[in-house]
Design a protein around this motif. Structure first.
Motif, short mmCIF file in Angstrom:
data_model
loop_
_atom_site.label_atom_id
_atom_site.label_comp_id
_atom_site.label_asym_id
_atom_site.label_seq_id
_atom_site.Cartn_x
_atom_site.Cartn_y
_atom_site.Cartn_z
N UNK A 73 0.84 -1.20 0.00
CA UNK A 73 0.00 0.00 0.00
C UNK A 73 0.88 1.26 0.00
N UNK A 74 0.32 2.33 -0.53
CA UNK A 74 1.06 3.60 -0.57
C UNK A 74 0.08 4.75 -0.41
N UNK A 75 0.41 5.69 0.48
CA UNK A 75 -0.43 6.85 0.76
C UNK A 75 0.45 8.11 0.69
N UNK A 76 0.06 9.08 -0.12
CA UNK A 76 0.79 10.34 -0.20
C UNK A 76 0.40 11.22 0.97
N UNK A 77 1.36 11.47 1.85
CA UNK A 77 1.11 12.34 2.99
C UNK A 77 1.25 13.81 2.60
N UNK A 78 2.17 14.09 1.69
CA UNK A 78 2.34 15.43 1.14
C UNK A 78 2.97 15.28 -0.24
N UNK A 79 3.28 16.39 -0.85
CA UNK A 79 3.86 16.35 -2.19
C UNK A 79 5.17 15.57 -2.22
N UNK A 80 5.96 15.66 -1.14
CA UNK A 80 7.29 15.05 -1.11
C UNK A 80 7.43 13.95 -0.07
N UNK A 112 -6.19 19.30 18.37
CA UNK A 112 -5.18 20.31 18.68
C UNK A 112 -4.06 19.77 19.55
N UNK A 113 -4.22 18.55 20.08
CA UNK A 113 -3.20 17.98 20.96
C UNK A 113 -2.79 16.59 20.51
N UNK A 114 -2.82 16.35 19.19
CA UNK A 114 -2.58 14.99 18.70
C UNK A 114 -1.16 14.52 18.97
N UNK A 160 -0.15 10.57 12.78
CA UNK A 160 0.53 11.86 12.62
C UNK A 160 1.85 11.63 11.90
N UNK A 161 2.37 12.68 11.28
CA UNK A 161 3.64 12.57 10.57
C UNK A 161 4.32 13.93 10.55
N UNK A 162 5.62 13.93 10.31
CA UNK A 162 6.38 15.18 10.29
C UNK A 162 7.70 14.95 9.55
N UNK A 163 8.21 16.06 8.99
CA UNK A 163 9.54 16.11 8.38
C UNK A 163 10.29 17.29 9.00
N UNK A 165 4.28 18.82 8.24
CA UNK A 165 3.67 17.97 9.27
C UNK A 165 2.17 17.91 9.01
N UNK A 166 1.53 16.92 9.63
CA UNK A 166 0.09 16.79 9.43
C UNK A 166 -0.46 15.54 10.12
N UNK A 167 -1.74 15.27 9.90
CA UNK A 167 -2.39 14.09 10.48
C UNK A 167 -3.51 13.67 9.53
N UNK A 168 -3.96 12.43 9.67
CA UNK A 168 -5.06 11.92 8.87
C UNK A 168 -5.61 10.68 9.56
#
Length: 838
Positions: free
Chosen positions: A108-115, A155-157, A256-259, A285-288
């Motif tokens: 499986x593959x999920x795009x979290x952001x453009x890069x 807001x506190x993930x 959650x994810x971050x670079x 950074x972001x979440x889903x």
């Protein structure tokens, strides 16, 4: 494949570097552009596949292997002991050997952001999930992914989240560790032992002897063309209910994810510490919400990094030495790798960025078999003079050392250094990498600088023995910039910089003998290292030219364009909207220009320019004229021609004028020294001035040491006679030197500020001293006539004599006489009295 310079299909008998460098072109097809998802049919040229063991995509100028395929027998490949096989990895038999395949593709593959992409494969029977993180980021960046605490709001993930932090060490090895977040900060350990921040689970626990706390298991990692990929594995369920969050197979869970950049370990904190991710939401950074059981594949095509250099970038700052060592080739820029490569500041073959004009210091401790040098050759290893056209900019056989005894050397890239060179080993090929040479500030690249008239153009220059390097930068937008050598546009030598219609910077030289476009004549000066660029409409151009033209003596105008570094250079400037190298017309005329020329002193320190006559220097000149043209000569004339007056009035006038003149001379010196910030003894004016000042300062000392005048009836001593000779000679010599200083000062003024007003002042000075000379001649004639009449009258009609010696006696006259009393003291003096009524 990214674009190369001269790329071919290449054949070789082996895939070792030595085999590839001695390979050959096997097809007429060239690969000199960027390719993406292209297919090829390669038509071999005079070869068959049975004659070729390796097919490579090879860049000839840089001897770079962009990729190769081994067509011969496949060898056995052993497994690295620190990388364990995954459930989906396998061994395949090929030919006579076995090939181990480490899979990097997941289900499986999920795009979290453009890069940034998330890949995963679920293995529920084994209670495992394989996760792959892929991002187009720098090698010093981390990639983080994990599960948020279900109890936290949006807001506190990140609080109490269970994340894996992955990345690459300074040596290029991949890592993946289990982290727990208690605060939005780096991992900090307080004095009381309390741990806060983004920290590894093992730090909270204190130890992890059986691997129950850090349950993130690294499988694989690589960096290719600026893209990082890390694969790790973690259990779905966990025994660590304090720092880990269980993954529900069928539930929708928030992830959650971050670079961001990561700080490597140091002696105080032996941890990889993620920095604040920064950047915009859903890019850094972001979440889903994610259900790991659902089949997802929204990743289209490969990630494409803008910067495909896998190496770190090191910028030399001119202060900290760059430590050069050697180490294994983990991801050298151009595979196949040599056995070892150069490391700078513990980074493997980084891209080095230096600034022109800023010295770079290297501390070489790579071993006695590695001598560092800076070269134009991308392959290096030129101990045997393999490349005769190679240019060596620094270093050589002596720049080798070991950690116990390092060798330091300094390289100073200048404006003539190409934009790209290489640091290499003198004894081994392809151990180094690129040096990117960028322009520093022009003030760093040039020894001197000065604002021209109106401060709208800055002139920079550096003098060498036989040439001068010049740069000019406009301080406002324009279509072209021109500087000229001369006091005005007419009869000047001009240099024009502009950007042509193709976007290329141009610099041409001209001779101007009029004020219209037809009077601008192109010349063929020997300009080298010519550059011109426009940044936001601001023109900057540079060139190097000889001080004396090579065609000296020819009838061509440029052959007379000689620059004398000891003489001030007159510089003007102009700007306009458009320029052309042919068919100049009225539209090429300047729209703004300097109002006057500027005197640039090429040898004076760091840019001294005289724009107009400074008021203080004008006061200096006026005071010196008053002193040497009026007061001091007036004092001498008083002593010479006023002694016949009764009393000592002549003496008072003489003293007052001399001391007044001396005081004004000293004030004039103070003004000049304060304005020019010191004495400069190189000019004739200063030499005459110092001589005159020394002589005039001797006179008061001489007067203080004057021998005592003789008593009544005594003869004048020889010491007194010598003193009077010395006093007169020194005084008159001072006047001569002072007048010479005045005229040499006028000449210096003309050289520095132009001759428009100086010629008139010179004639005025000449007329003044001619008038003084005429007055002296008249006085000398009158004095001679008077003394002759006095001598005649004194012999027949002298009645009363003065028994006291008068300083007015002219001891320098050859026919001087003393009174009768001085010559005949024993004779009685008779006086005849007659009655008044007679």
């Amino acid at each position: 494949m990214i674009e190369g310079s001269d790329v071919h299909w290449w054949g070789a008998f082996g895939h070792e570097f030595e085999n590839l460098t001695s390979g050959f072109v096997i097809s007429d097809d060239k690969l000199n552009r960027t390719y993406k998802n292209d297919s090829f049919v390669v038509h071999l040229k005079n070869f068959t596949l049975h004659q070729i063991n390796v097919v490579s995509v090879w860049d000839k100028p840089t001897a770079s292997d962009f990729g190769h395929v081994v067509l011969g027998e496949v060898r056995n490949y052993s497994l690295s002991p620190d990388i364990a096989p995954s459930p989906s990895s396998s061994m395949h038999r090929r030919g006579k050997g076995w090939v181990y395949e480490q899979p990097t593709m997941l289900d499986n593959c999920k795009s979290l952001s453009k890069n940034y992409r998330l890949r995963w494969t679920l293995s529920p029977n084994e209670d495992l999930i394989d996760i792959g993180l892929e991002a187009a980021v720098g090698s010093q960046y981390y990639m983080a992914f994990g599960w948020a605490d279900p109890k936290k709001s949006d807001s506190e993930l990140m609080y109490h989240a269970d994340v894996a932090v992955t990345g690459f060490t300074e040596e290029g090895a991949p890592f993946a560790d289990d982290y727990y977040i208690t605060k939005y900060s780096e991992c900090l350990i307080g004095k009381d032992g309390k741990v806060q921040g983004v920290c590894p689970d093992s730090i909270y626990q204190g130890s992890d002897p059986v691997g129950l706390v850090n349950n993130t298991r690294l499988f694989y990692g690589h960096r290719k063309d600026g893209v990082s990929f890390i694969r790790y594995q973690r259990p779905l369920d966990t025994v660590d209910d304090k720092y880990d969050i269980p993954v529900n197979l069928t539930a929708n869970m928030t992830v959650i994810w971050a670079l961001g950049s990561i700080r490597p370990p140091d002696t105080l904190r032996p941890l990889y510490l993620p920095q604040n991710h920064g950047g915009p939401l859903f890019e850094a950074y972001g979440h889903l919400v994610l259900n790991v059981s659902e089949r997802i594949n929204d990743c289209l095509g490969p990630l494409d990094a803008e910067d495909k250099e896998d190496q770190d970038l090191i910028s030399a700052d001119g202060k900290t030495p760059l430590v050069v060592a050697t180490g294994p080739a983990l991801h050298y820029p151009n595979p196949p790798n040599p056995t070892k490569v150069l490391y700078i500041n513990k980074k493997e073959a980084p891209l080095l960025r230096v600034e022109r004009g800023v010295p770079v210091k290297f501390s070489v401790q790579a071993g006695h078999d590695v001598a560092l040098y800076i070269t134009s050759d991308p392959i290096g290893g030129n101990a045997t003079l393999r490349n005769m056209s190679e240019t060596i900019y620094a270093g050589g056989p002596d720049t080798e050392g070991v950690p116990a005894n390092p060798t330091e050397f300094v390289w100073s890239p200048d404006r003539n250094t190409p934009d790209q060179v290489y640091y290499q080993s003198l004894y081994g090929q392809k151990m180094g990498w690129k040096v990117q040479v960028v322009d520093g500030g022009l003030s760093d690249m040039y020894s001197n600088s000065v604002f021209l008239d109106d401060q709208q153009v800055t002139l920079f220059w550096t003098l060498s023995e036989d040439s001068i390097t010049i740069a000019a930068r406009g301080e406002k937008k324009s279509g072209y910039l021109a500087i000229g050598f001369g006091s005005g546009m007419v009869n000047s030598y001009a240099y024009v910089g502009w950007i042509d219609d193709s976007g290329k910077g141009r610099v041409n030289s001209y001779w101007i003998d009029g004020k219209d476009a037809l009077s601008v004549h192109p010349t063929n000066e020997n300009l080298t290292y010519v550059r011109c660029k426009s940044e936001s409409g601001v023109i900057t151009f540079e060139f190097t030219r000889p001080l004396k033209p090579l065609c000296s003596g020819s009838e061509r105008p440029e052959c007379n364009n000689i620059i004398d570094s000891t003489t001030p250079l007159r510089v003007i400037w102009a700007m306009g909207a458009r320029w052309s190298d042919e068919h100049l017309g009225e539209r090429n005329m300047h729209s703004v220009t300097s109002s006057r020329s500027v005197r640039v002193l090429l040898l004076r320190g760091s840019a001294e320019a005289e724009q107009d006559l400074r008021p203080v220097l004008a006061v200096h000149g006026f005071m010196m004229f008053v002193a040497w043209g009026i007061l001091l000569p007036g004092g001498i004339l008083a002593a010479r021609y006023l002694k016949h007056l009764k009393g000592d009035g002549w003496y008072q006038i003489h003293v007052y004028l001399q001391y007044s003149g001396l005081a004004i001379v000293m004030l004039g010196i103070i003004f000049a020294v304060a304005e020019l910030r010191g004495f400069f003894f190189g000019s004739t004016h200063v030499k005459f001035g110092i001589t005159a000042i020394f002589l005039v300062c001797v006179q008061p000392v001489n007067a203080f040491l004057r021998p005592k005048k003789p008593e009544n009836g005594e003869q004048v001593s020889s010491r007194r006679v010598y003193w009077e000779y010395l006093h007169v000679i020194v005084g008159r010599s001072a006047i001569v030197a002072g007048i010479a200083a005045l005229f040499s000062g006028m000449k210096h003024l003309g050289e520095r500020y132009g001759g428009e007003n100086v010629k008139g002042l010179n004639w005025a000075l000449i007329v003044w001293f001619l008038m003084v000379a005429l007055v002296v001649l008249y006085l000398e004639y009158s004095e001679t006539k008077r003394r002759r009449s006095e001598r005649g009258f004194g012999k027949s009609n002298w009645v009363l004599g003065n028994t006291e010696e008068d300083d007015s006696v002219d001891l320098l006259r050859p026919n001087r006489t003393f009174t009768d009393i001085e010559h005949h003291p024993s004779e009685r003096m008779e006086v005849q009295l007659e009655p008044l009524s007679r």
